[in-house]
Design a protein around this motif. Structure first.
Motif, PDB file in Angstrom:
ATOM      1  N   SER A  19      16.877  36.750  27.098  1.00  0.00           N
ATOM      2  CA  SER A  19      18.222  36.184  27.288  1.00  0.00           C
ATOM      3  C   SER A  19      18.707  35.396  26.075  1.00  0.00           C
ATOM      4  N   THR A  38      21.460  37.227  23.857  1.00  0.00           N
ATOM      5  CA  THR A  38      22.738  37.647  24.439  1.00  0.00           C
ATOM      6  C   THR A  38      23.940  37.115  23.664  1.00  0.00           C
ATOM      7  N   MET A  71      23.809  42.213  27.663  1.00  0.00           N
ATOM      8  CA  MET A  71      23.924  40.840  28.165  1.00  0.00           C
ATOM      9  C   MET A  71      23.102  40.629  29.432  1.00  0.00           C
TER      10      MET A  71
END
Length: 92
Positions: free
Chosen positions: A4, A7, A16
């Motif tokens: 993450s 992203t 994402m």
């Protein structure tokens, strides 16, 4: 690629996608010096990404490079369209 932290614009996680369990396994893989444990973490993380269908490629463009002695081009080591790590120079 799917962590993450990737992203943000210009990073590899273009879908994402975020998953806390996946992130935790990737983080653990970076922290261990035991190669067999690292492999276990990567396999488990890969299963999570596959189960969630983190990324479904619908189109894969061909890599096109200009060929001329006027230019020097070194592709990004990540081998994707992030030109912030690409060396491109015009030769005199």
């Amino acid at each position: 690629m799917f962590h993450s932290s990737n992203t943000v614009p210009g990073c590899a996680n273009q879908a994402m996608w975020k998953n806390a369990d996946f992130d935790a396994l990737i983080d653990k893989s970076y922290e261990t010096t035991d190669d067999s444990k690292r492999v276990e973490y990567f396999i488990e993380a890969s299963k999570i990404a596959a189960d969630d269908c983190a990324y479904i490629p619908l189109y894969v463009p061909e890599s096109v490079y200009a060929v001329s002695d006027k230019f020097t081009f070194t592709p990004s080591p990540q081998s994707f369209w992030n030109f912030s790590y690409t060396d491109f120079q015009v030769n005199e």
